[in-house]
Design an enzyme around this catalytic site. Structure first.
Site, PDB file in Angstrom:
ATOM      1  N   LYS A  60     -12.946   0.498  16.255  1.00 11.76           N
ATOM      2  CA  LYS A  60     -11.729  -0.027  16.572  1.00 11.76           C
ATOM      3  C   LYS A  60     -11.111  -0.185  17.983  1.00 11.76           C
ATOM      4  O   LYS A  60     -10.597  -1.162  18.244  1.00 11.76           O
ATOM      5  CB  LYS A  60     -10.829   0.568  15.518  1.00 11.76           C
ATOM      6  N   LYS A 111     -10.539  -3.849  19.362  1.00 11.18           N
ATOM      7  CA  LYS A 111      -9.072  -3.952  19.482  1.00 11.18           C
ATOM      8  C   LYS A 111      -8.466  -3.744  20.759  1.00 11.18           C
ATOM      9  O   LYS A 111      -7.311  -3.877  21.212  1.00 11.18           O
ATOM     10  CB  LYS A 111      -8.292  -3.660  18.375  1.00 11.18           C
ATOM     11  N   ASN A 157       0.833  -1.369  -0.052  1.00 11.95           N
ATOM     12  CA  ASN A 157       0.172  -0.210   0.069  1.00 11.95           C
ATOM     13  C   ASN A 157       0.896   1.289   0.077  1.00 11.95           C
ATOM     14  O   ASN A 157       1.952   1.063   0.019  1.00 11.95           O
ATOM     15  CB  ASN A 157      -1.082   0.013   1.065  1.00 11.95           C
ATOM     16  N   LYS A 196       8.785 -17.011 -10.439  1.00 14.69           N
ATOM     17  CA  LYS A 196       8.092 -16.060 -10.991  1.00 14.69           C
ATOM     18  C   LYS A 196       7.070 -16.502 -11.787  1.00 14.69           C
ATOM     19  O   LYS A 196       7.418 -17.379 -12.662  1.00 14.69           O
ATOM     20  CB  LYS A 196       8.859 -15.209 -12.029  1.00 14.69           C
ATOM     21  N   ASP A 241      -3.969  -6.222   4.996  1.00 12.14           N
ATOM     22  CA  ASP A 241      -5.086  -6.946   5.659  1.00 12.14           C
ATOM     23  C   ASP A 241      -5.026  -8.450   5.033  1.00 12.14           C
ATOM     24  O   ASP A 241      -5.479  -9.344   5.680  1.00 12.14           O
ATOM     25  CB  ASP A 241      -6.358  -6.528   5.442  1.00 12.14           C
ATOM     26  N   PHE A 300      -3.965   2.752  14.762  1.00  5.86           N
ATOM     27  CA  PHE A 300      -4.171   3.824  13.805  1.00  5.86           C
ATOM     28  C   PHE A 300      -5.599   3.572  12.907  1.00  5.86           C
ATOM     29  O   PHE A 300      -5.576   2.299  12.812  1.00  5.86           O
ATOM     30  CB  PHE A 300      -3.003   4.113  12.793  1.00  5.86           C
TER      31      PHE A 300
END
Ligand code: CTP
Length: 412
Positions: free
Chosen positions: A345, A349, A218, A297, A287, A331
């Site tokens: 969250k 958590k 990301n 490959k 995730d 975060f």
């Protein structure tokens, strides 16, 4: 709020006049301090006319009518009376002097006597900017906690094209305003309020292999996690930085554990859990991952392909179950319902704080040097923190974390 504006001697000195005006438009009162070299490029009169205040030019200048004892200590009172010191343009010479504590004139003595936040906007020729001596000085100044408004790429006065052009005055003024809004007036040098803490910080993205050469990842730059690490070190903590792949120099003194995947990050975090007193999960962990990714490959075929992915271990959720007395900060990057999602969250958590930001906001979030967040706390509070450099946001997070710990302890 009072800003001391130091002007170095470079072709960009004229832009410092625009900066003075932009700062005043933000409501700051501006005291200009010109080096001798700056006066080769622009006159004190320009700044006096713009700011409506006498310009300070030199420490023991014969041209200074009050040039003895009173002005010999004036740099101390200037340092005390101003909330933020901005230096623009910060030339290579000035940055070297600041980095090494040379104090031969008014601006550099003021810098040494100043205990508040410092913003530096460098400007110089590209080769000078890229020189190892300048890079090293920049690293020292960054580590000291100063905010650097990076120069821009473009055509330079010398005719070269490249990095080195002073950032736009409006941008520098916005950074100063952000810093002021973040409420961080006191200097990092006065705060050693995290001494004795062992802070485990995760930063950056993870890379999840799809085959021998490809991966899922990301856009996280790691800047927020690195700013937290630098801030914690300045405030006296021991820092263990578990870092995904990023292009940043780690702050000096951090114990860096480089990782690639979520599974590696989990292992590194769990290994250091015992000794940690505060855990901050700033990393953007993937995730999903491809379990048993082929180690060759994968060849292209004409056929459509689909990938089967499994969830990665949720490190934050696992930490929430085993954290004990430790402060746990997560975060949340959200595109909508920021505070509600962050609260969800925090509960699910078992975090003490969730730092939530809207990732759709332009110029903020992942790759930016700035961020605008809401700190959602276990106490039920949601504290909005206005747009500011990530270094300032990091200090605000620590300020609130320290208060939160006191509140949690006293409610036990
Ligand atoms: N996180 C983690 N391990 C994961 C995924 C996320 O530790 N496998 C942590 C991140 O470091 C961050 C927090 O969880 O501190 C929030 O991550 P995010 O991906 O936004 O949360 P999710 O639980 O995945 O929730 P959702 O997908 O619903 O937004």
């Amino acid at each position: 709020m009072n800003v001391a504006l130091g002007v170095g001697g470079g072709i960009a000195a004229y832009k410092a006049a625009e900066l003075a005006r932009a700062l005043m438009e933000h409501g700051f009162s501006v005291q200009a301090i010109l080096t001798d070299a700056a006066q080769e490029f622009i006159t004190p009169l320009t700044f006096a006319a713009l700011t409506g205040r006498k310009v300070i030019s030199n420490l023991f200048s014969a041209a200074n009518p009050e040039g003895t004892l009173a002005s010999a200590v004036e740099h101390i009172s200037v340092a005390e009376q101003h909330d933020i010191l901005v230096i623009a343009p910060a030339t290579a010479d000035l940055m070297a002097k600041l980095a090494h504590g040379l104090a031969g004139d008014f601006l550099t003595t003021t810098y040494l006597a100043f205990t508040g936040p410092v913003v530096l906007a460098p400007a110089m020729n590209s080769n000078m900017w890229n020189h190892p001596a300048t890079r090293e000085n920049l690293r020292i100044l960054r580590e000291r906690g100063h905010v650097i408004v990076e120069p821009e790429d473009g055509l330079l006065a010398c005719g070269d094209v490249g990095p080195g052009r002073l950032a736009e005055p409006q941008k520098i003024a916005d950074v100063v305003a952000g810093l002021a809004a973040s409420g961080r007036r006191a200097t990092v040098r006065q705060h050693r309020d995290l001494e004795g803490e062992v802070i485990l910080i995760t930063a950056g993205p993870t890379q999840e292999p799809l085959d021998a050469v490809r991966y899922l990842s990301n856009r996280s730059s790691g800047k927020m996690g690195y700013a937290l690490a630098a801030g914690a070190l300045e405030r006296g903590a021991r820092v263990i930085l578990v870092a995904g792949p990023v292009h940043l120099d780690p702050p000096k003194g951090a114990e860096v554990i480089p990782v690639h995947t979520a599974v590696e990050m989990r292992a590194a975090v769990m290994e250091h859990l015992e000794e940690s007193t505060i855990i901050i999960k700033a990393a953007a962990v993937a995730d999903y991952h491809r379990v048993n990714a082929p180690n060759h490959k994968v060849k292209k075929t004409a056929a459509r392909m689909s990938l089967e992915l499994d969830p990665t271990p949720d490190i934050l959720a696992e930490l929430g179950r085993v954290k004990g007395d430790r402060l746990l900060v997560g975060f949340a990057a959200e595109t909508e319902n920021l505070v509600e999602e962050a609260r969800r969250k925090l509960e699910s958590k078992n975090c003490d704080m969730v730092v939530a930001n809207l990732v759709s906001a332009e110029g903020e979030g992942f790759e930016s040097d700035e961020n605008e967040v809401v700190l959602v706390l276990r106490t039920g509070e949601a504290i909005p923190v206005k747009r500011a450099p990530k270094t300032a946001i990091a200090h605000r997070i620590f300020d609130e974390m320290i208060k939160l710990r006191l509140a949690l302890h006293s409610s036990r």
